[in-house]
Design an enzyme around this catalytic site. Structure first.
Site, PDB file in Angstrom:
ATOM      1  N   ARG A   1       0.848  -1.185   0.000  1.00  0.00           N
ATOM      2  CA  ARG A   1       0.000   0.000   0.000  1.00  0.00           C
ATOM      3  C   ARG A   1       0.886   1.238   0.000  1.00  0.00           C
ATOM      4  O   ARG A   1       1.760   1.400   0.847  1.00  0.00           O
ATOM      5  CB  ARG A   1      -0.914   0.020   1.231  1.00  0.00           C
TER       6      ARG A   1
ATOM      7  N   SER B   1     -12.377  -3.906   2.378  1.00  0.00           N
ATOM      8  CA  SER B   1     -12.496  -3.146   3.619  1.00  0.00           C
ATOM      9  C   SER B   1     -13.965  -2.969   3.973  1.00  0.00           C
ATOM     10  O   SER B   1     -14.782  -2.635   3.110  1.00  0.00           O
ATOM     11  CB  SER B   1     -11.842  -1.765   3.473  1.00  0.00           C
TER      12      SER B   1
ATOM     13  N   LYS C   1      -5.163   6.076   7.732  1.00  0.00           N
ATOM     14  CA  LYS C   1      -6.391   6.128   6.936  1.00  0.00           C
ATOM     15  C   LYS C   1      -7.249   7.294   7.409  1.00  0.00           C
ATOM     16  O   LYS C   1      -7.202   7.697   8.567  1.00  0.00           O
ATOM     17  CB  LYS C   1      -7.193   4.822   7.094  1.00  0.00           C
TER      18      LYS C   1
END
Length: 212
Positions: free
Chosen positions: A43, A112, A142
């Site tokens: 990521r 998610s 996030k």
């Protein structure tokens, strides 16, 4: 009916070189694998796609050599280009069915989820191999609002598919997660930001195993 692909239990590793004290994603991955991590997600929210491709290609090669499952966050095209084992997508990414059509049945799709409604919808979709449950605690990695432990409890009790507890998990709150006997959990900055990633991962393994 498609059968879900199992993912390794225990620690789910995620890259994050903006939290790694100058170490590259590749260096962090090497140490995570040395510590025993068996599934890794690439990521990166800041690099160009060319940089992501070059980095992901190297990590994919290393993971294949070490027998580690390699997942790409968000970018289905990148996953195909580096022949990753699968992708992890969010609620605002491409529809799961379309991603499955591109990847085929032999690749892993993680999704998610941030609520019981999203989790139950994923549970009903055979194209989803596992779900991320969170962010459980407030997190700097996030923008999504923390959902708390209530959704994790719901997911463990009601959603019979692999779930990864994620979001703001650190040494000071890890026991709250492990006490629920989760089969998969993730720490980002707590791992990649450690001075010795390998030792940190090994210690996390011990804590996880003691709670199983």
């Amino acid at each position: 009916m498609r059968k879900r692909i199992e993912i390794p239990k225990g620690i789910y590793g995620i890259t994050g070189d903006n939290f790694s004290n100058g170490k590259s994603n590749l260096d962090c991955v090497k140490e995570m694998i040395e510590g025993g991590i068996r599934i890794l997600q690439y990521r990166d929210k800041t690099k160009s796609m060319l940089e992501k491709y070059q980095e992901a290609k190297e990590i994919a090669k290393l993971c294949k050599e070490k027998g580690v499952i390699f997942i790409i966050n968000d970018h289905v095209d990148l996953a195909l280009l580096v022949n990753a084992d699968g992708v992890h997508i969010g609620q605002d990414d491409y529809p799961v069915e379309e991603v499955r059509a591109l990847l085929g049945n032999d690749k892993i799709i993680g999704l998610s989820t941030h609520s019981p409604e999203q989790g139950f919808k994923a549970f009903q979709n055979e194209n989803v191999d596992y779900i991320g449950v969170g962010p459980i605690f407030p997190t700097t990695t996030k923008d999504t609002k923390a959902v708390g432990l209530e959704y994790l409890d719901f997911a463990i009790q009601n959603l019979h598919l692999p779930l990864v507890a994620i979001g703001g998990i650190h040494e000071d709150n890890l026991e709250k997660i492990l006490a629920r006997k989760v089969e998969h959990f993730c720490m980002v900055s707590g791992i990649v930001g450690a001075k010795n990633i390998r030792e940190t991962v090994q210690n996390l393994w011990k804590q996880w195993e003691e709670n199983q």
